[in-house]
Design a protein around this motif. Structure first.
Motif, short mmCIF file in Angstrom:
data_model
loop_
_atom_site.label_atom_id
_atom_site.label_comp_id
_atom_site.label_asym_id
_atom_site.label_seq_id
_atom_site.Cartn_x
_atom_site.Cartn_y
_atom_site.Cartn_z
N LEU A 1 -1.57 -59.16 -20.59
CA LEU A 1 -2.35 -58.37 -19.64
C LEU A 1 -2.54 -59.14 -18.33
O LEU A 1 -2.41 -58.57 -17.24
CB LEU A 1 -3.71 -58.00 -20.24
N ILE A 2 -2.84 -60.42 -18.44
CA ILE A 2 -3.04 -61.26 -17.25
C ILE A 2 -1.75 -61.29 -16.42
O ILE A 2 -1.79 -61.16 -15.19
CB ILE A 2 -3.49 -62.68 -17.65
N GLU A 3 -0.61 -61.46 -17.09
CA GLU A 3 0.67 -61.48 -16.38
C GLU A 3 0.94 -60.17 -15.65
O GLU A 3 1.59 -60.15 -14.61
CB GLU A 3 1.81 -61.77 -17.36
N GLU A 4 0.41 -59.07 -16.19
CA GLU A 4 0.57 -57.75 -15.56
C GLU A 4 -0.49 -57.52 -14.48
O GLU A 4 -0.55 -56.45 -13.88
CB GLU A 4 0.46 -56.65 -16.61
N GLY A 5 -1.36 -58.52 -14.25
CA GLY A 5 -2.41 -58.39 -13.24
C GLY A 5 -3.62 -57.60 -13.71
O GLY A 5 -4.44 -57.19 -12.90
N LYS A 6 -3.75 -57.41 -15.00
CA LYS A 6 -4.87 -56.65 -15.56
C LYS A 6 -5.89 -57.63 -16.12
O LYS A 6 -5.70 -58.19 -17.18
CB LYS A 6 -4.37 -55.70 -16.64
N LYS A 7 -6.97 -57.82 -15.36
CA LYS A 7 -7.93 -58.87 -15.72
C LYS A 7 -9.34 -58.35 -15.99
O LYS A 7 -10.26 -59.13 -16.20
CB LYS A 7 -7.98 -59.90 -14.60
N GLU A 8 -9.52 -57.05 -15.95
CA GLU A 8 -10.83 -56.46 -16.25
C GLU A 8 -10.73 -55.79 -17.61
O GLU A 8 -10.12 -54.73 -17.75
CB GLU A 8 -11.23 -55.48 -15.15
N VAL A 9 -11.35 -56.41 -18.61
CA VAL A 9 -11.21 -55.98 -20.01
C VAL A 9 -12.57 -55.61 -20.58
O VAL A 9 -13.56 -56.31 -20.36
CB VAL A 9 -10.56 -57.11 -20.85
#
Length: 113
Positions: free
Chosen positions: A36-44
């Protein structure tokens, strides 16, 4: 330990089901967070509404997830913990570590979504 990953309003929702007890599944969870971080998705948001049991290893899994996201400049919030899990968070004083919300919508809204 089962979980589903989906997105809602530019936020990633991880919905756990059953028992969270760490173990071999913890590595898969960690890998999924790194992806997810690699995809730029950091709000979980971790949705605990369908969790029936959590032990100390399960708490460790959530703490590790929070640390991973914070180190990447993101965050991990939890929502819908039942009374048993909430009391576990209180006893371990982790209730002050996690942003905890009563509903999924409140948790997502906390990110401004």
């Amino acid at each position: 330990m089962n979980y589903n990953i989906k997105e809602k309003y530019n936020c990633v929702i991880i919905e756990f089901k059953g028992k969270i007890m760490g173990g071999p599944d913890a590595e898969k969870f960690r890998d999924d967070l790194h992806n997810l971080i690699e995809e730029g998705k950091k709000e979980v948001v971790v949705d605990l509404g369908k969790v029936s049991f959590m032990n100390s290893s399960g708490l460790g899994l959530l703490i590790g997830g929070l640390t991973t996201m914070k180190n990447a400049g993101g965050d991990l919030k939890i929502c819908r913990a039942d009374k048993k899990i909430e009391s576990l968070l209180v006893v371990t004083q982790l209730i002050s570590v996690f942003d905890h919300y009563r509903s999924l919508d409140e948790a997502v809204a906390a990110y401004g979504g």
